[in-house]
Design a protein around this motif. Sequence first.
Motif, PDB file in Angstrom:
ATOM      1  N   MET A   1       0.864  -1.266   0.181  1.00  0.00           N
ATOM      2  CA  MET A   1      -0.073  -0.056  -0.069  1.00  0.00           C
ATOM      3  C   MET A   1       0.817   1.033   0.026  1.00  0.00           C
ATOM      4  O   MET A   1       1.922   1.358   0.713  1.00  0.00           O
ATOM      5  CB  MET A   1      -0.780   0.098   1.452  1.00  0.00           C
ATOM      6  CG  MET A   1      -2.142  -0.836   1.246  1.00  0.00           C
ATOM      7  SD  MET A   1      -3.416  -0.449   2.502  1.00  0.00           S
ATOM      8  CE  MET A   1      -2.279  -0.769   3.944  1.00  0.00           C
TER       9      MET A   1
ATOM     10  N   MET B   1       1.378   5.167   1.108  1.00  0.00           N
ATOM     11  CA  MET B   1       0.804   6.181   2.113  1.00  0.00           C
ATOM     12  C   MET B   1       1.730   7.333   1.568  1.00  0.00           C
ATOM     13  O   MET B   1       2.783   7.431   1.663  1.00  0.00           O
ATOM     14  CB  MET B   1       1.000   5.791   3.392  1.00  0.00           C
ATOM     15  CG  MET B   1       0.633   6.813   4.532  1.00  0.00           C
ATOM     16  SD  MET B   1       0.694   6.230   6.318  1.00  0.00           S
ATOM     17  CE  MET B   1       2.460   5.877   6.499  1.00  0.00           C
TER      18      MET B   1
ATOM     19  N   ALA C   1       0.557  -2.619   6.569  1.00  0.00           N
ATOM     20  CA  ALA C   1      -0.266  -1.744   7.745  1.00  0.00           C
ATOM     21  C   ALA C   1       0.248  -1.614   8.842  1.00  0.00           C
ATOM     22  O   ALA C   1       0.079  -0.680   9.419  1.00  0.00           O
ATOM     23  CB  ALA C   1      -1.671  -2.650   7.948  1.00  0.00           C
TER      24      ALA C   1
ATOM     25  N   MET D   1       2.748   1.236   8.671  1.00  0.00           N
ATOM     26  CA  MET D   1       2.146   2.404   8.659  1.00  0.00           C
ATOM     27  C   MET D   1       1.721   3.001   9.920  1.00  0.00           C
ATOM     28  O   MET D   1       1.900   4.128  10.428  1.00  0.00           O
ATOM     29  CB  MET D   1       0.741   2.290   7.875  1.00  0.00           C
ATOM     30  CG  MET D   1       1.189   2.410   6.251  1.00  0.00           C
ATOM     31  SD  MET D   1      -0.341   2.294   5.247  1.00  0.00           S
ATOM     32  CE  MET D   1       0.422   2.233   3.605  1.00  0.00           C
TER      33      MET D   1
ATOM     34  N   LYS E   1       3.181   6.384  11.465  1.00  0.00           N
ATOM     35  CA  LYS E   1       2.130   7.526  11.903  1.00  0.00           C
ATOM     36  C   LYS E   1       2.416   7.761  13.609  1.00  0.00           C
ATOM     37  O   LYS E   1       2.720   8.830  13.967  1.00  0.00           O
ATOM     38  CB  LYS E   1       0.797   6.986  11.922  1.00  0.00           C
ATOM     39  CG  LYS E   1       0.121   6.804  10.561  1.00  0.00           C
ATOM     40  CD  LYS E   1      -1.284   6.377  10.491  1.00  0.00           C
ATOM     41  CE  LYS E   1      -1.577   6.198   9.049  1.00  0.00           C
ATOM     42  NZ  LYS E   1      -2.807   5.396   8.906  1.00  0.00           N
TER      43      LYS E   1
ATOM     44  N   TYR F   1      -2.247  10.244   3.749  1.00  0.00           N
ATOM     45  CA  TYR F   1      -3.210   9.639   2.727  1.00  0.00           C
ATOM     46  C   TYR F   1      -3.287   8.155   2.213  1.00  0.00           C
ATOM     47  O   TYR F   1      -1.854   8.052   2.029  1.00  0.00           O
ATOM     48  CB  TYR F   1      -3.174  10.711   1.489  1.00  0.00           C
ATOM     49  CG  TYR F   1      -3.467  12.174   1.718  1.00  0.00           C
ATOM     50  CD1 TYR F   1      -2.685  13.002   2.299  1.00  0.00           C
ATOM     51  CD2 TYR F   1      -4.701  12.729   1.539  1.00  0.00           C
ATOM     52  CE1 TYR F   1      -2.907  14.228   2.560  1.00  0.00           C
ATOM     53  CE2 TYR F   1      -5.162  14.018   1.822  1.00  0.00           C
ATOM     54  CZ  TYR F   1      -4.247  14.990   2.136  1.00  0.00           C
ATOM     55  OH  TYR F   1      -4.482  16.083   2.532  1.00  0.00           O
ATOM     56  N   SER F   2      -4.039   7.482   2.551  1.00  0.00           N
ATOM     57  CA  SER F   2      -3.776   6.018   1.893  1.00  0.00           C
ATOM     58  C   SER F   2      -4.021   6.050   0.562  1.00  0.00           C
ATOM     59  O   SER F   2      -5.393   6.345   0.201  1.00  0.00           O
ATOM     60  CB  SER F   2      -4.676   5.134   2.827  1.00  0.00           C
ATOM     61  OG  SER F   2      -4.438   5.376   4.106  1.00  0.00           O
TER      62      SER F   2
ATOM     63  N   GLY G   1      -3.768   3.465  -1.416  1.00  0.00           N
ATOM     64  CA  GLY G   1      -4.097   1.913  -1.795  1.00  0.00           C
ATOM     65  C   GLY G   1      -2.703   1.307  -2.569  1.00  0.00           C
ATOM     66  O   GLY G   1      -2.007   1.967  -2.694  1.00  0.00           O
ATOM     67  N   SER G   2      -3.092   0.184  -3.358  1.00  0.00           N
ATOM     68  CA  SER G   2      -2.071  -0.397  -4.100  1.00  0.00           C
ATOM     69  C   SER G   2      -1.874  -0.189  -5.622  1.00  0.00           C
ATOM     70  O   SER G   2      -0.834  -0.209  -6.010  1.00  0.00           O
ATOM     71  CB  SER G   2      -2.322  -1.916  -4.078  1.00  0.00           C
ATOM     72  OG  SER G   2      -3.569  -2.409  -4.303  1.00  0.00           O
TER      73      SER G   2
ATOM     74  N   TYR H   1      -1.775   2.772  -6.919  1.00  0.00           N
ATOM     75  CA  TYR H   1      -1.385   4.076  -6.599  1.00  0.00           C
ATOM     76  C   TYR H   1      -0.589   4.851  -7.940  1.00  0.00           C
ATOM     77  O   TYR H   1      -0.906   6.097  -8.136  1.00  0.00           O
ATOM     78  CB  TYR H   1      -0.478   4.566  -5.622  1.00  0.00           C
ATOM     79  CG  TYR H   1       0.870   3.555  -5.389  1.00  0.00           C
ATOM     80  CD1 TYR H   1       0.742   2.405  -4.808  1.00  0.00           C
ATOM     81  CD2 TYR H   1       1.950   4.191  -6.190  1.00  0.00           C
ATOM     82  CE1 TYR H   1       1.815   1.747  -4.834  1.00  0.00           C
ATOM     83  CE2 TYR H   1       3.140   3.424  -5.816  1.00  0.00           C
ATOM     84  CZ  TYR H   1       3.063   2.201  -5.497  1.00  0.00           C
ATOM     85  OH  TYR H   1       4.206   1.501  -5.530  1.00  0.00           O
TER      86      TYR H   1
ATOM     87  N   LYS I   1      -9.653   8.031   3.497  1.00  0.00           N
ATOM     88  CA  LYS I   1      -8.356   7.710   3.342  1.00  0.00           C
ATOM     89  C   LYS I   1      -7.316   9.011   3.978  1.00  0.00           C
ATOM     90  O   LYS I   1      -6.106   8.853   3.683  1.00  0.00           O
ATOM     91  CB  LYS I   1      -8.382   8.009   1.720  1.00  0.00           C
ATOM     92  CG  LYS I   1      -9.122   6.665   1.033  1.00  0.00           C
ATOM     93  CD  LYS I   1      -9.010   7.095  -0.673  1.00  0.00           C
ATOM     94  CE  LYS I   1      -9.817   5.963  -1.310  1.00  0.00           C
ATOM     95  NZ  LYS I   1     -10.166   6.262  -2.559  1.00  0.00           N
TER      96      LYS I   1
END
Lengths: 96, 96
Positions: free
Chosen positions: A1, A3, A45, A48, A52, A69-70, A72-73, A75, B78
């Motif tokens: 993912m 971020m 995850a 991340m 954070k 901001y996520s 995703g995969s 991106y 998100k």
Amino acid sequence: MMMLITYDVNTTNSPGRKRLRKVAKYCVNYGQRVQNSVFECVADAALMVRIKKDLVSMIDPSVDSLRFYSLGSSYRSKVEHYGAKPSYDAEGFLAL
Amino acid sequence: MMMLITYDVNTTNSPGRKRLRKVAKYCVNYGQRVQNSVFECVADAALMVRIKKDLVSMIDPSVDSLRFYSLGSSYRSKVEHYGAKPSYDAEGFLAL
């Protein structure tokens, strides 16, 4: 993912400039710097959550801010870059 | 759809500072400023094309950079914010 991390650190005094250096140095270890205060990190995850937590502990929440901001995969299709500092491949080599 | 706009404008000289003011002023008209150089815009595809075109025309691509991130329509889940400058509801009132 993927971020995306963006930050504003108040650098009007010496402790602020120290926080900024600390935040930037930390982010460099985990992501690609795509702009001065914008980093893209590819992480699972658990990582991340750790990133954070670490970054939140470094800022002064009364004057600094952090945003995550996520993306995703998938991106790559979500990002467009124009101008200086060419895009990086966050999972590969620096594309010059 | 939510589009995130981030920019780095080289402000080491007067024309650069002028470009920065121009870019920021333009973005304020179309989005919520969530950090100093980070804006969130809710726009349809046609408006996004226009915003990109306008902003690209304002920068000096040899020293400035612009990035656009498409966050889709379920963007609220998100985004995470920490610290100063509380999050805005891009489609609603400023949440203080």
